[in-house]
Design an enzyme around this catalytic site. Structure first.
Site, PDB file in Angstrom:
ATOM      1  N   GLU A  34      50.362  39.124  34.475  1.00  0.00           N
ATOM      2  CA  GLU A  34      49.221  38.823  34.901  1.00  0.00           C
ATOM      3  C   GLU A  34      47.917  39.123  34.332  1.00  0.00           C
ATOM      4  O   GLU A  34      47.848  40.197  34.210  1.00  0.00           O
ATOM      5  CB  GLU A  34      48.934  38.757  36.468  1.00  0.00           C
ATOM      6  CG  GLU A  34      47.773  38.274  37.240  1.00  0.00           C
ATOM      7  CD  GLU A  34      47.264  36.833  36.757  1.00  0.00           C
ATOM      8  OE1 GLU A  34      46.012  36.685  36.087  1.00  0.00           O
ATOM      9  OE2 GLU A  34      47.970  35.976  37.158  1.00  0.00           O
ATOM     10  N   GLY A  85      44.528  31.276  41.111  1.00  0.00           N
ATOM     11  CA  GLY A  85      43.624  30.258  41.768  1.00  0.00           C
ATOM     12  C   GLY A  85      43.498  30.362  43.166  1.00  0.00           C
ATOM     13  O   GLY A  85      42.558  30.064  43.935  1.00  0.00           O
ATOM     14  N   ALA A  90      39.382  26.665  47.564  1.00  0.00           N
ATOM     15  CA  ALA A  90      38.730  26.532  48.720  1.00  0.00           C
ATOM     16  C   ALA A  90      39.723  26.575  49.833  1.00  0.00           C
ATOM     17  O   ALA A  90      39.586  25.579  50.786  1.00  0.00           O
ATOM     18  CB  ALA A  90      37.801  25.162  48.511  1.00  0.00           C
ATOM     19  N   HIS A 468      39.644  21.397  38.860  1.00  0.00           N
ATOM     20  CA  HIS A 468      41.012  21.336  38.891  1.00  0.00           C
ATOM     21  C   HIS A 468      41.649  20.425  37.338  1.00  0.00           C
ATOM     22  O   HIS A 468      41.549  19.465  37.357  1.00  0.00           O
ATOM     23  CB  HIS A 468      41.328  20.129  39.950  1.00  0.00           C
ATOM     24  CG  HIS A 468      40.718  20.651  41.350  1.00  0.00           C
ATOM     25  ND1 HIS A 468      40.054  20.028  42.298  1.00  0.00           N
ATOM     26  CD2 HIS A 468      41.043  21.857  41.961  1.00  0.00           C
ATOM     27  CE1 HIS A 468      39.621  20.586  43.194  1.00  0.00           C
ATOM     28  NE2 HIS A 468      40.146  21.706  43.162  1.00  0.00           N
ATOM     29  N   GLY A 501      49.538  23.872  36.624  1.00  0.00           N
ATOM     30  CA  GLY A 501      48.636  22.481  36.816  1.00  0.00           C
ATOM     31  C   GLY A 501      49.055  21.821  35.386  1.00  0.00           C
ATOM     32  O   GLY A 501      48.931  20.531  35.388  1.00  0.00           O
TER      33      GLY A 501
END
Length: 543
Positions: A34, A85, A90, A468, A501
Site C-alpha cells: 500500500e 478510499g 462519505a 468516483h 474501480g
C-alpha cells in the site's frame, strides 16, 4: 517452484481488501503493498487544515488520506492509506439501478445484475450497511424540500451508510463479526467522515476486511509504492516497489509472486497497466487499456450562506445522509464536512453556466463580484465554510467516457486524456445547477440568511470534478472489448487481476464503493482453495 508469496496485492482499497481476506481464507500466502500510511483512529487530522495528515503529497511530506489528480478533462479526488478510499469516502453505499447492468460493455451470456446480487448482500454485511440514515436535521429537511420544489419529491430517500451508529461516543465490543472484529465506538455525528474518523465509528476497511485478513495471516506493508509488475520468464511475476515519497533512499525491492492483484485505485492501476504495456513488462495487455474511463458523469456544486445561521447545524451528521433524482439518470446527494474542516472550500466559486465560452464565464463571474463585492467576499470567505453550506454531489448513469494514455512530460510518463466513447464527458451539468439553486433557495427560506448556489473553480474553467474515477481496465468479452475477462483476469496475463474501480465498465450513477466490493467478492469466490482445482475456464476457451 519457489515464490516469495502466493499473491501480491497492490493497494488496500475496496478491491484489495476483499482480495486480502478472501485469499487468506483460502490458504494463500498474501502480501499487500500500500502506497499510503497506516492510520489509527487518533492519527487522522482533526480538521482538513492539518494538511500533512489530510492531503496526499508524499514528496512534500504530506501523507494524508486525500489524493488530488488532474487530467485535461477532469479533476479527481481519491483516497490514500491502508484502507484506501474507505478512509476519506462519505461511507455511502448505494446499489446501482438496472441501467448500470444494462450497459453493453458487460460480457454477454448472463444477467450481471442477478450474478452480482448475492455478492452485494455479502458486501453490505461486511461493510455494515445501515439501509436508511435515521437522523433528521436541517440538511435533511432542506434536501427533502428541494426535491419537492423540483417536482421530484417522490425520489427523495435516506442514504445507506456504512457507520456504526450505536450510542454516541460509547465503545462496545465488536458488534459485526461475532467478536472477531475490533471494538467500536458509536457515531457522534461530527461530520468529519471525509477527513478521517477519529471516533472509530466509520466502517472503514481497517475495521472489517483488513482486520480479519491480518488475523488470517495476510501481511500489509504501508508506504510501499509499486513501480513495476513484470512477467518472470521462470513463471509468476516480479513486483517492484519503492518507499513512498522518497527523494534519495528509495529502498527499492522486488518480490516474486505466483499471482498479482491490482487494486491501486483507478488512477494507480491504470498508470501501472499503461507503463507495463509500454515498457514490455506485461507485453500482452490489451490495446483497450485506457478506454471507457468513467467519471460517473459527476459535478460537485452546492450552496453557501453569507454567515452561519442561528441554531442551524449543517455540520451535524455523517457526510452524506439523503438523495433525490433530478431526472431518470441524475442523482443528487447532500455532502458535509465537520466544523473547522474548511480547506476544500477553496475549490468553490460562483455558479456559471458551462455552455458559454471561457471568457464569457469569467466575465460573468467578474460582473457578479463587481455588482455585490461585500456579499461575494462573505460567500467566498473560508472562515466557517463547512458551517455555512451544503455541497451537492451530482452523478449520472449517462454513457460518456474518456480515453487515457501516456505522454512524456518533464522526463516522466504521465497520464493524459481525450474524449472517448459515447457522449463527450460533460464539463458541467445543468441538472446540478438546478439542484444547487433549489437547495440554496430552501436554505435561505429555512434560515432567513442570504444564500447562493455555488460551483467549483475547475468547472468554471471547463474541467469537472469527480470523486468516483472509474474504468480504463474494464471487463470485456474479448481482449478487443476490454482489459480483463469475466473473472477479472487481465487478458493475455491471466495471473494478473484487476478488482478496483478500473474494472467497472459503466457509470453507476451512485457512489461505486459497494459495487467495487461486490465485483471483487464475486471474483474471489471463483478462486480455488490453495492447491485446489481451478474451475474457471482458461482464457483461450473464452475467445
Amino acid at each position: 517452484m519457489s515464490y516469495d508469496e502466493d499473491v501480491v496485492i497492490v493497494g488496500s482499497g475496496f478491491g484489495g481488501s476483499v482480495a486480502a481476506l478472501r485469499l487468506s481464507e483460502k490458504g494463500y500466502r498474501v502480501r499487500v503493498l500500500e502506497a499510503g500510511r497506516r492510520f489509527e483512529d487518533e492519527d487522522f487530522a482533526r480538521t482538513s487544515w492539518d494538511v500533512r495528515r489530510y492531503l496526499w503529497a508524499p514528496r512534500l511530506g504530506c501523507f494524508g488520506v486525500q489524493r488530488i489528480h488532474r487530467l485535461p478533462h477532469v479533476m479527481i479526488l481519491a483516497g490514500a492509506g491502508v484502507g484506501g478510499g474507505s478512509l476519506n469516502y462519505a461511507n455511502t453505499l448505494y446499489e446501482p439501478g438496472a441501467a448500470f447492468f444494462a450497459d453493453r460493455q458487460w460480457p454477454p451470456g448472463m444477467s450481471w445484475q442477478a450474478e452480482l446480487a448475492p455478492h452485494y448482500v455479502t458486501a453490505k454485511r461486511m461493510l455494515g450497511v445501515v439501509e436508511h440514515y435515521p437522523h433528521t436535521g436541517p440538511v435533511e429537511r432542506i434536501m427533502a424540500g428541494a426535491a419537492e420544489d423540483l417536482g421530484v419529491g417522490g425520489s427523495f430517500r435516506r442514504a445507506p451508510v456504512g457507520v456504526f451508529l450505536g450510542m454516541p461516543g460509547v465503545t462496545v465490543p465488536d458488534p459485526f463479526f461475532d467478536g472477531e472484529g475490533p471494538a467500536r465506538t458509536g457515531c457522534t455525528l461530527c461530520g468529519n467522515c471525509m477527513v478521517g474518523c477519529r471516533v472509530g465509528a466509520k466502517n472503514t476497511l481497517r475495521k472489517n476486511y483488513l482486520h480479519l485478513a491480518e488475523r488470517r495471516g495476510a501481511v500489509i506493508e504501508p508506504l510501499r509504492t509499486v513501480v513495476e509488475v513484470r512477467e518472470d520468464p521462470r513463471g509468476g511475476y516480479l513486483v517492484t516497489s519503492e518507499r513512498s515519497g522518497a527523494w534519495v533512499s528509495r529502498q527499492r525491492r522486488t518480490i516474486r509472486a505466483e499471482q498479482v492483484v491490482l487494486a491501486a485505485g483507478t488512477w494507480g492501476t491504470q498508470q501501472l497497466l499503461h507503463r507495463m504495456k509500454a515498457t514490455g513488462a506485461l507485453p500482452r495487455i490489451s490495446d483497450a487499456v485506457g478506454r471507457l474511463t468513467r467519471t460517473n458523469s459527476e459535478a460537485l456544486d452546492g450552496a453557501i450562506s453569507t454567515r452561519v445561521p442561528d441554531s442551524v447545524a449543517y455540520t451535524e451528521g455523517v457526510a452524506i445522509t439523503t438523495s433525490f433524482h433530478v431526472d431518470d439518470h441524475t442523482h443528487v446527494e447532500n455532502v458535509r464536512y465537520g466544523a473547522g474542516s474548511n480547506l476544500m472550500g477553496g475549490l468553490a466559486t460562483l455558479l456559471v453556466d458551462g455552455d458559454r465560452p471561457l471568457f464569457g464565464r469569467l466575465g460573468s463571474m467578474a460582473a457578479q463580484v463587481l455588482r455585490h463585492p461585500v456579499r461575494q467576499f462573505r460567500l467566498a470567505n473560508l472562515r466557517r465554510w463547512s458551517e455555512r453550506g451544503i455541497i451537492a454531489l451530482v452523478m449520472q448513469t449517462a454513457d460518456n467516457s474518456l480515453t487515457l494514455s501516456l505522454r512524456r512530460r518533464l522526463g516522466r510518463d504521465v497520464l493524459t486524456s481525450r474524449q472517448g466513447h459515447g457522449e463527450p464527458n460533460p464539463s458541467y451539468l445543468p441538472q446540478a445547477h438546478r439542484a444547487a439553486e433549489a437547495i440554496a433557495a430552501r436554505m435561505q427560506e429555512e434560515t432567513g440568511v442570504r444564500t447562493e448556489a455555488r460551483g467549483s473553480w475547475p468547472e468554471a474553467f471547463g474541467i469537472p470534478l469527480t470523486a468516483h474515477f472509474l474504468g480504463g481496465a474494464v471487463i470485456g468479452a474479448t481482449p478487443e472489448d476490454g482489459v480483463i475477462d469475466a473473472w477479472n483476469r487481465v487478458w493475455g496475463h491471466p495471473g494478473v487481476h484487476v478488482v478496483d474501480g478500473a474494472a467497472v465498465p459503466a457509470n453507476p450513477g451512485v457512489n461505486p464503493s459497494l459495487t467495487i466490493t461486490a465485483i471483487a467478492e464475486r471474483a474471489f469466490a471463483h478462486w480455488p482453495e490453495r492447491g485446489g482445482q481451478d474451475g474457471r475456464p482458461a482464457q483461450d476457451e473464452l475467445t
